[in-house]
Enzyme design. Structure first.
Site, PDB file in Angstrom:
ATOM      1  N   HIS A 177      12.966  -2.536  -0.888  1.00  0.00           N
ATOM      2  CA  HIS A 177      12.141  -1.987  -1.978  1.00  0.00           C
ATOM      3  C   HIS A 177      12.894  -0.811  -2.605  1.00  0.00           C
ATOM      4  O   HIS A 177      13.560  -0.055  -1.908  1.00  0.00           O
ATOM      5  CB  HIS A 177      10.788  -1.528  -1.415  1.00  0.00           C
ATOM      6  CG  HIS A 177       9.788  -1.247  -2.493  1.00  0.00           C
ATOM      7  ND1 HIS A 177       9.836  -0.086  -3.250  1.00  0.00           N
ATOM      8  CD2 HIS A 177       8.737  -1.962  -2.958  1.00  0.00           C
ATOM      9  CE1 HIS A 177       8.837  -0.112  -4.128  1.00  0.00           C
ATOM     10  NE2 HIS A 177       8.158  -1.246  -3.977  1.00  0.00           N
ATOM     11  N   GLU A 186      11.747  -6.896  -8.932  1.00  0.00           N
ATOM     12  CA  GLU A 186      10.987  -5.712  -9.344  1.00  0.00           C
ATOM     13  C   GLU A 186      11.872  -4.772 -10.166  1.00  0.00           C
ATOM     14  O   GLU A 186      12.603  -3.943  -9.595  1.00  0.00           O
ATOM     15  CB  GLU A 186      10.492  -4.945  -8.118  1.00  0.00           C
ATOM     16  CG  GLU A 186       9.589  -5.726  -7.209  1.00  0.00           C
ATOM     17  CD  GLU A 186       8.663  -4.781  -6.442  1.00  0.00           C
ATOM     18  OE1 GLU A 186       7.453  -4.900  -6.605  1.00  0.00           O
ATOM     19  OE2 GLU A 186       9.168  -3.913  -5.718  1.00  0.00           O
ATOM     20  N   GLY A 219       5.079   1.208 -11.036  1.00  0.00           N
ATOM     21  CA  GLY A 219       4.207   2.391 -11.130  1.00  0.00           C
ATOM     22  C   GLY A 219       4.176   3.057 -12.495  1.00  0.00           C
ATOM     23  O   GLY A 219       3.649   4.155 -12.635  1.00  0.00           O
ATOM     24  N   SER A 269       3.865  -2.943 -11.958  1.00  0.00           N
ATOM     25  CA  SER A 269       2.687  -2.657 -12.796  1.00  0.00           C
ATOM     26  C   SER A 269       1.774  -3.864 -13.036  1.00  0.00           C
ATOM     27  O   SER A 269       1.150  -3.957 -14.092  1.00  0.00           O
ATOM     28  CB  SER A 269       3.119  -2.051 -14.132  1.00  0.00           C
ATOM     29  OG  SER A 269       3.713  -0.802 -13.917  1.00  0.00           O
ATOM     30  N   GLY A 299       1.568  -3.079  -6.177  1.00  0.00           N
ATOM     31  CA  GLY A 299       1.440  -1.768  -5.545  1.00  0.00           C
ATOM     32  C   GLY A 299       0.091  -1.146  -5.856  1.00  0.00           C
ATOM     33  O   GLY A 299      -0.927  -1.476  -5.248  1.00  0.00           O
ATOM     34  N   GLY A 300       0.065  -0.270  -6.827  1.00  0.00           N
ATOM     35  CA  GLY A 300      -1.139   0.509  -7.171  1.00  0.00           C
ATOM     36  C   GLY A 300      -2.418  -0.313  -7.202  1.00  0.00           C
ATOM     37  O   GLY A 300      -3.408   0.041  -6.541  1.00  0.00           O
ATOM     38  N   GLU A 314      11.953   1.959  -3.578  1.00  0.00           N
ATOM     39  CA  GLU A 314      11.578   3.269  -3.023  1.00  0.00           C
ATOM     40  C   GLU A 314      12.268   3.496  -1.674  1.00  0.00           C
ATOM     41  O   GLU A 314      12.528   4.635  -1.305  1.00  0.00           O
ATOM     42  CB  GLU A 314      10.047   3.367  -2.921  1.00  0.00           C
ATOM     43  CG  GLU A 314       9.413   3.543  -4.305  1.00  0.00           C
ATOM     44  CD  GLU A 314       7.962   3.105  -4.404  1.00  0.00           C
ATOM     45  OE1 GLU A 314       7.317   2.865  -3.380  1.00  0.00           O
ATOM     46  OE2 GLU A 314       7.472   3.002  -5.550  1.00  0.00           O
ATOM     47  N   TRP A 356       0.814  -1.229   0.000  1.00  0.00           N
ATOM     48  CA  TRP A 356       0.000   0.000   0.000  1.00  0.00           C
ATOM     49  C   TRP A 356       0.839   1.267   0.000  1.00  0.00           C
ATOM     50  O   TRP A 356       0.316   2.358   0.000  1.00  0.00           O
ATOM     51  CB  TRP A 356      -0.947  -0.012   1.210  1.00  0.00           C
ATOM     52  CG  TRP A 356      -2.230  -0.728   0.930  1.00  0.00           C
ATOM     53  CD1 TRP A 356      -2.467  -1.613  -0.072  1.00  0.00           C
ATOM     54  CD2 TRP A 356      -3.463  -0.614   1.666  1.00  0.00           C
ATOM     55  NE1 TRP A 356      -3.772  -2.063  -0.023  1.00  0.00           N
ATOM     56  CE2 TRP A 356      -4.392  -1.465   1.045  1.00  0.00           C
ATOM     57  CE3 TRP A 356      -3.851   0.113   2.786  1.00  0.00           C
ATOM     58  CZ2 TRP A 356      -5.699  -1.607   1.499  1.00  0.00           C
ATOM     59  CZ3 TRP A 356      -5.149  -0.041   3.240  1.00  0.00           C
ATOM     60  CH2 TRP A 356      -6.075  -0.882   2.594  1.00  0.00           C
ATOM     61  N   LYS A 357       2.141   1.100   0.058  1.00  0.00           N
ATOM     62  CA  LYS A 357       3.050   2.259   0.091  1.00  0.00           C
ATOM     63  C   LYS A 357       2.578   3.279   1.128  1.00  0.00           C
ATOM     64  O   LYS A 357       2.048   2.900   2.163  1.00  0.00           O
ATOM     65  CB  LYS A 357       3.142   2.904  -1.301  1.00  0.00           C
ATOM     66  CG  LYS A 357       3.439   1.893  -2.405  1.00  0.00           C
ATOM     67  CD  LYS A 357       3.621   2.548  -3.731  1.00  0.00           C
ATOM     68  CE  LYS A 357       3.725   1.518  -4.818  1.00  0.00           C
ATOM     69  NZ  LYS A 357       4.940   1.602  -5.573  1.00  0.00           N
TER      70      LYS A 357
HETATM   71  C1  PEP Z   1       5.507  -1.976  -5.786  1.00  0.00           C
HETATM   72  O1  PEP Z   1       5.088  -1.114  -5.038  1.00  0.00           O
HETATM   73  O2  PEP Z   1       6.363  -2.761  -5.412  1.00  0.00           O
HETATM   74  C2  PEP Z   1       4.956  -2.086  -7.136  1.00  0.00           C
HETATM   75  C3  PEP Z   1       5.300  -3.102  -7.869  1.00  0.00           C
HETATM   76  O3  PEP Z   1       4.100  -1.095  -7.515  1.00  0.00           O
HETATM   77  P1  PEP Z   1       3.156  -1.120  -8.805  1.00  0.00           P
HETATM   78  O4  PEP Z   1       2.409  -2.407  -8.806  1.00  0.00           O
HETATM   79  O5  PEP Z   1       2.253   0.068  -8.630  1.00  0.00           O
HETATM   80  O6  PEP Z   1       4.040  -1.002 -10.013  1.00  0.00           O
END
Ligand code: PEP
Length: 250
Positions: free
Chosen positions: A99, A168, A174, A211, A232-233, A101, A12-13
């Site tokens: 991660h 990832e 994202g 994504s 994520g999203g 981020e 959920w970031k």
């Molecule tokens: C993530 O937050 O690790 C991620 C993969 O985000 P998203 O699915 O939005 O690309």
């Protein structure tokens, strides 16, 4: 997909509040259904929601994880940080470490290694993220980068039993851009090879993140060497998250 358990990790970031938490009614129902027994659903909300979330999913198969932890064990004078032991105390079972981020905010390979060790000592399972940037990919450095992240991040760790590896590619997080399926397969095979060199004949779990959405999950779920997804999203929308799970396990 593999024939084993399939992991769906919802990252959920820095989103979510107690109102958003109400929107997990249907997923609780899904987690109890026999048809989806293979789905290992792990929600990773911000720290502020961990305990509430853990209470909310009691008596279901849904598990909770944090999105990072401090590199020191227990308690100490580190204002503004949260230790693995504190995370464990909320009822969480997992923690995401490495991660991209968090790497951007200062998590080096060395800190990540300490965090993984701390988390394991606190009896948390780890979702260890690795992945290359667009520049590294363009310069054909992907394998080199992944090898370095794995070697340094997992230094002096003997056992992968409580660690899931999440591949990832940073350029896919994202952005809506997905790796070409054959390239993704190749990359996951390379990761398996790197792990095999270090850990010999252990059972590796490798997830893909970047994504993932209801629109591309059919393609992704055909890859039989992937054990699940870090999302994520799309995971912040219950309907989309359920759609991803249902399309994977049909
Ligand atoms: C993530 O937050 O690790 C991620 C993969 O985000 P998203 O699915 O939005 O690309």
């Amino acid at each position: 997909m593999t024939n084993n358990n399939i992991y769906f990790v919802a990252n959920w970031k820095m989103y979510g509040n107690s109102r958003t938490l109400r929107a997990i009614k249907n997923i609780k129902k899904l987690s109890k259904s026999k048809k989806f027994y293979k789905a290992k659903i792990i929600y990773c909300p911000p720290y502020t929601l961990l305990e509430q979330f853990a209470n909310k999913v009691k008596n279901t198969n849904i598990m909770i994880g944090a999105q990072n932890c401090h590199y020191k064990i227990d308690y100490g004078p580190s204002t503004g940080f949260i230790s693995a032991k504190m995370i464990k105390d909320t009822g969480s079972k997992f923690v995401i470490i490495g991660h991209s981020e968090s790497r951007k905010e200062g998590d080096t390979d060395n800190k990540i290694n300490l965090k993984i060790k701390t988390a394991l000592k606190s009896n948390l399972k780890v979702i260890f993220c690795i992945g290359e940037s667009l520049k590294e990919k363009k310069n054909n450095k992907t394998t080199l980068v992944l090898r370095k992240q794995i070697f340094n991040g997992l230094k002096n760790i003997k056992d992968l039993k409580n660690i899931l590896i999440a591949y990832e590619p940073i350029w896919s997080i994202g952005t809506g851009v997905l790796p070409e399926i054959n390239n993704l397969k190749l990359q996951v095979q390379k990761i398996r090879k790197i792990l095999k060199n270090i850990f010999k004949n252990q059972n590796y779990k490798i997830l893909y993140g970047g994504s993932v959405s209801p629109n591309n999950i059919n393609k992704l779920s055909k890859i039989d060497i992937i054990d699940g997804f870090l999302i994520g999203g799309a995971s912040q929308n219950e309907k989309k998250f359920i759609d991803i799970i249902k399309k994977t396990i049909n």
